[in-house]
Design a protein around this motif. Structure first.
Motif, PDB file in Angstrom:
ATOM      1  N   LEU A  53      -4.984  49.084  27.595  1.00 41.26           N
ATOM      2  CA  LEU A  53      -5.844  47.892  27.649  1.00 41.26           C
ATOM      3  C   LEU A  53      -6.281  47.491  26.244  1.00 41.26           C
ATOM      4  O   LEU A  53      -6.249  46.306  25.880  1.00 41.26           O
ATOM      5  N   ALA A  54      -6.663  48.487  25.462  1.00 40.34           N
ATOM      6  CA  ALA A  54      -7.103  48.198  24.096  1.00 40.34           C
ATOM      7  C   ALA A  54      -5.961  47.586  23.295  1.00 40.34           C
ATOM      8  O   ALA A  54      -6.152  46.630  22.533  1.00 40.34           O
ATOM      9  N   PRO A 103       6.840  37.942  28.354  1.00 40.81           N
ATOM     10  CA  PRO A 103       8.198  38.466  28.512  1.00 40.81           C
ATOM     11  C   PRO A 103       8.268  39.981  28.612  1.00 40.81           C
ATOM     12  O   PRO A 103       9.095  40.498  29.336  1.00 40.81           O
ATOM     13  N   PHE A 104       7.400  40.687  27.884  1.00 43.10           N
ATOM     14  CA  PHE A 104       7.588  42.138  27.871  1.00 43.10           C
ATOM     15  C   PHE A 104       6.307  42.947  28.083  1.00 43.10           C
ATOM     16  O   PHE A 104       6.265  43.853  28.920  1.00 43.10           O
ATOM     17  N   LEU A 105       5.253  42.619  27.334  1.00 42.72           N
ATOM     18  CA  LEU A 105       4.072  43.491  27.378  1.00 42.72           C
ATOM     19  C   LEU A 105       3.400  43.491  28.749  1.00 42.72           C
ATOM     20  O   LEU A 105       2.991  44.545  29.240  1.00 42.72           O
ATOM     21  N   LEU A 106       3.296  42.345  29.376  1.00 41.19           N
ATOM     22  CA  LEU A 106       2.688  42.340  30.714  1.00 41.19           C
ATOM     23  C   LEU A 106       3.579  43.028  31.753  1.00 41.19           C
ATOM     24  O   LEU A 106       3.069  43.831  32.550  1.00 41.19           O
ATOM     25  N   PRO A 107       4.896  42.770  31.766  1.00 39.28           N
ATOM     26  CA  PRO A 107       5.735  43.555  32.684  1.00 39.28           C
ATOM     27  C   PRO A 107       5.627  45.053  32.437  1.00 39.28           C
ATOM     28  O   PRO A 107       5.627  45.847  33.374  1.00 39.28           O
ATOM     29  N   LEU A 108       5.511  45.437  31.155  1.00 40.71           N
ATOM     30  CA  LEU A 108       5.355  46.860  30.851  1.00 40.71           C
ATOM     31  C   LEU A 108       4.058  47.401  31.448  1.00 40.71           C
ATOM     32  O   LEU A 108       4.024  48.482  32.042  1.00 40.71           O
ATOM     33  N   ALA A 154      -7.175  43.370  34.960  1.00 45.62           N
ATOM     34  CA  ALA A 154      -7.981  43.730  33.793  1.00 45.62           C
ATOM     35  C   ALA A 154      -7.205  43.490  32.505  1.00 45.62           C
ATOM     36  O   ALA A 154      -7.777  43.043  31.503  1.00 45.62           O
ATOM     37  N   ALA A 155      -5.897  43.760  32.557  1.00 47.19           N
ATOM     38  CA  ALA A 155      -5.074  43.553  31.362  1.00 47.19           C
ATOM     39  C   ALA A 155      -5.024  42.069  30.995  1.00 47.19           C
ATOM     40  O   ALA A 155      -5.220  41.693  29.830  1.00 47.19           O
ATOM     41  N   VAL A 197      -5.001  31.492  33.105  1.00 42.95           N
ATOM     42  CA  VAL A 197      -5.206  32.946  33.218  1.00 42.95           C
ATOM     43  C   VAL A 197      -4.983  33.392  34.655  1.00 42.95           C
ATOM     44  O   VAL A 197      -4.284  34.382  34.925  1.00 42.95           O
ATOM     45  N   LEU A 198      -5.539  32.643  35.584  1.00 42.93           N
ATOM     46  CA  LEU A 198      -5.389  32.991  36.999  1.00 42.93           C
ATOM     47  C   LEU A 198      -3.919  32.937  37.412  1.00 42.93           C
ATOM     48  O   LEU A 198      -3.412  33.842  38.093  1.00 42.93           O
ATOM     49  N   TYR A 199      -3.235  31.884  36.975  1.00 45.10           N
ATOM     50  CA  TYR A 199      -1.828  31.724  37.364  1.00 45.10           C
ATOM     51  C   TYR A 199      -0.974  32.865  36.804  1.00 45.10           C
ATOM     52  O   TYR A 199      -0.108  33.403  37.497  1.00 45.10           O
ATOM     53  N   VAL A 200      -1.233  33.241  35.552  1.00 46.68           N
ATOM     54  CA  VAL A 200      -0.481  34.359  34.962  1.00 46.68           C
ATOM     55  C   VAL A 200      -0.752  35.644  35.747  1.00 46.68           C
ATOM     56  O   VAL A 200       0.167  36.423  36.040  1.00 46.68           O
ATOM     57  N   GLY A 201      -2.014  35.841  36.112  1.00 46.00           N
ATOM     58  CA  GLY A 201      -2.352  37.028  36.902  1.00 46.00           C
ATOM     59  C   GLY A 201      -1.602  37.054  38.226  1.00 46.00           C
ATOM     60  O   GLY A 201      -0.990  38.063  38.597  1.00 46.00           O
TER      61      GLY A 201
END
Lengths: 301, 365
Positions: A53-54, A103-108, A154-155, A197-201
């Motif tokens: 998270l950090a 593309p990568f960090l959120l899928p990770l 949270a992320a 933000v909501l849509y990405v979540g």
């Protein structure tokens, strides 16, 4: 659950049980709340997850600092997508950071949270002890899904909140200049960024379900995590192949960037709901697969 | 582990463990003679089968598990553990004990056959039965980065039927019972193997249980820890809890068991009250006489009906079978054979096992 009635079977003294039978167990009030809180404590209390998270929160900070430091140089305003607009409006730092993480960090992050959920317990051997407590398997699956979703939320929020604070501090918050020209007042602008933000979540929920399913298949959490990330990458690659245009609308990642709709004068709700609908379909299919697998599998870990 | 048995309820004082009066004990001859000719289960059963599920703490009928690899881990197991018993579930590594326990707890689905815990079918009745059952399955397992106490709190929070108001007290009592009070706030990762095992036992005793399934509870414990576990089992049993304790080390738990079941290659080769299993059947008598009289003594023993009679110097050795030992001495004296010594040894369970299966006990498949 059927409780054996004290049946009078036959004449003669019934064998007295050595241990007096205990009261039939009945669920306590607030049991679900305790289970959910315990799961959230487990997810958010884990050092690895806190570091993750950090790390995600650092992304908007680094982008913001980089743009702020280079804004008087010749490279000012260059860069992909929304990056160039950040120096004009701090609100765009939120959008730019999410755009770069998609593309990568959120899928990770999704992979780690959902892939670890059940496979991690199986790997540690704690799954068998949870199940003999007992907790119904469907219930445990639901709580694990909730824990993974909460962590992903949270992320996304961490990126957004840090983006907003850093953006506001470095560049100020102004009316948003829209893609299609014109601008909207500041209150509306903040709402639109919140919508993004909501849509990405919501866009991550399908991948969470996929990761949860992988997590029911294995006792090796890293395998489930990797498979989840690979799914997102493969989906993104397929999305670029013109030959597969007919399946593009159903791909997991195809609608992720449709959050840009919030930056038009009149966001097309049809486009947004299509994206939400595709995620819902992935959640339904892989949620059902995870359920059917987990409720019937032998737990031999 | 010297704390009071605060974790145990339903301790009807003065109620003896049922192990002292085994169903079927009235006809010991039938069970024992069968055991000599076959290596299939020789369980000593109640004369009348109880109703489905019945009053047994554990009952299985034709329980079978065939893994996808084709390996049959458990093969038509008919197990019966009476309430109040301390049931020693023995067998070499890989003989199917753990898979059986997993099926009893609903973790693994049987290929065929049925299982009942506390009279209710598993896994269908898991929600109602398992809160009354404590279990240690194939070693302890906890979240490594949580403390021992936090791990117990986690299990407590997962238990929908446990009273949260008493959770802290019950956790303290369970930790105290296994001697982990001081180490309760240490991270599980830092525990020694023995401490992990103790925490596993504490988790099994988090709330009052009618039945405990303890799979290899002495694994990783030093001799002192093993003694403490035996003491704990005795204490729990005295309070009325039925205990199934599995081990591949016979000697470690043999002495606390009222009943024993021995597994080999997925089958139950022997089951019944412990006192009967190690009874006359394999009891050996060794007569010490003079070297010259030894052949005469051997003839007397053979004449009495002892089998497997052998002479080694001045000693004559034979299997007593159903012959009472006092007849041996009387017959020798009657035949004018000098009787310098008579040694009657009841076999250990291990010897019984070796006799039945022809294998060493610690041999894995």
């Amino acid at each position: 659950m059927s409780h054996a009635e004290p049946v009078v079977v036959a004449p003669g003294p019934a064998p007295a049980p050595a241990g007096a039978p205990l009261d039939p167990p009945s669920p306590q009030r607030g049991a679900t709340g305790r289970l959910v809180r315990s799961e959230l404590r487990l997810v958010f209390g884990r050092r690895r997850n806190q570091v993750l998270l950090a790390g995600l929160a650092m992304v908007p900070l680094l982008i913001g600092l980089m743009i702020w430091l280079t804004q008087d140089t010749s490279t000012r305003g260059e860069g992909p997508g929304f990056i160039g607009r950040v120096s004009q409006n701090g609100l765009f730092l939120v959008v730019a950071a999410l755009f770069l993480c998609l593309p990568f960090l959120l899928p990770l992050t999704v992979g780690i949270a959902s892939g670890d959920s059940l496979a991690g317990e199986a790997n540690a051997g704690t799954l068998r002890y949870l199940l003999v407590v007992p907790v119904a398997r469907a219930r445990l699956l639901a709580v694990k899904a909730l824990g993974a979703l909460a962590f992903v939320a949270a992320a996304v929020l961490a990126i957004a909140v840090v983006g907003l604070i850093v953006g506001a501090a470095l560049f100020g918050v102004h009316d948003i200049a829209l893609i299609s020209g014109g601008s909207v007042p500041i209150g509306n602008s903040v709402l639109r960024v919140a919508g993004i933000v909501l849509y990405v979540g919501v866009s991550m929920t399908g991948l969470v379900a996929v990761g949860l399913f992988f997590s029911t298949l294995t006792e090796v959490p890293i395998g489930a995590m990797a498979a989840t990330v690979v799914t997102a990458v493969v989906s993104a690659v397929l999305d670029t192949l013109p030959a597969l245009a007919s399946i593009h609308p159903y791909l997991l990642t195809h609608h992720w960037l449709d959050f840009a709709e919030f930056l038009r004068i009149a966001p097309d709700s049809h486009v947004l709901w299509t994206g939400v609908g595709v995620q819902a379909a992935w959640v339904a299919v892989f949620g059902a697969l995870a359920w059917s697998r987990f409720t019937t599998a032998d737990v031999s870990s | 582990m010297t704390g009071l048995p605060t974790g145990v309820r339903g301790s009807a004082p003065g109620t003896p463990p049922e192990g002292s009066s085994v169903p079927g004990a009235a006809a010991p001859g039938t069970g024992t003679s069968a055991a000599r000719t076959t290596t299939t289960a020789t369980a000593i059963r109640p004369a009348a089968e109880p109703a489905v599920g019945g009053t047994s703490a554990i009952r299985t009928s034709g329980l079978t598990k065939r893994f996808r690899s084709g390996q049959v881990a458990v093969d038509h197991l008919d197990l019966e553990v009476p309430r109040g018993a301390v049931f020693g579930f023995l067998g070499p590594n890989g003989s199917g004990k753990t898979t059986t326990i997993r099926m009893l707890l609903g973790l693994v689905r049987p290929t065929s056959g049925q299982a009942w815990l506390l009279g209710e079918p598993m896994p269908d009745a898991a929600a109602g039965v398992l809160p009354r059952v404590g279990a240690l399955v194939e070693g302890p397992a906890f979240q490594p980065y949580l403390s021992g106490r936090a791990n117990l709190h986690r299990l407590e929070a997962v238990d929908a039927t446990a009273d949260p108001r008493t959770a802290a007290d019950r956790i303290d009592a369970a930790l105290d019972r296994v001697g982990l009070t001081a180490a309760g706030s240490k991270k599980y990762r830092q525990y020694s193997l023995g401490m992990k095992q103790r925490l596993g036992l504490a988790a099994a005793m988090l709330r009052p249980r009618e039945l405990l399934l303890l799979d290899e509870p002495t694994n990783g414990l030093d001799p002192q820890g093993t003694r403490e576990v035996r003491h704990l089992i005795r204490e729990l049993s005295a309070a009325g809890t039925t205990v199934l304790v599995s081990s591949h080390l016979l000697a470690e738990i043999e002495q606390v068991c009222t009943h024993v079941g021995i597994m080999s290659r997925g089958r139950l080769v022997l089951s019944g009250a412990r006192s009967e299993l190690t009874d006359s059947r394999t009891t050996r008598a060794t007569v010490t006489t003079t070297a010259t009289d030894a052949p005469a003594a051997a003839r007397v023993l053979t004449g009495l009906g002892l089998s497997d009679v052998s002479v080694t110097g001045d000693r004559v050795d034979g299997l007593l079978g159903e012959v009472p030992p006092d007849r041996v001495s009387a017959a020798l004296v009657g035949a004018d054979v000098p009787l310098l010594g008579l040694d009657v040894r009841r076999p250990s369970l291990e010897q019984v096992f070796v006799e039945l299966t022809g294998e060493g006990f610690d041999v894995a498949r």
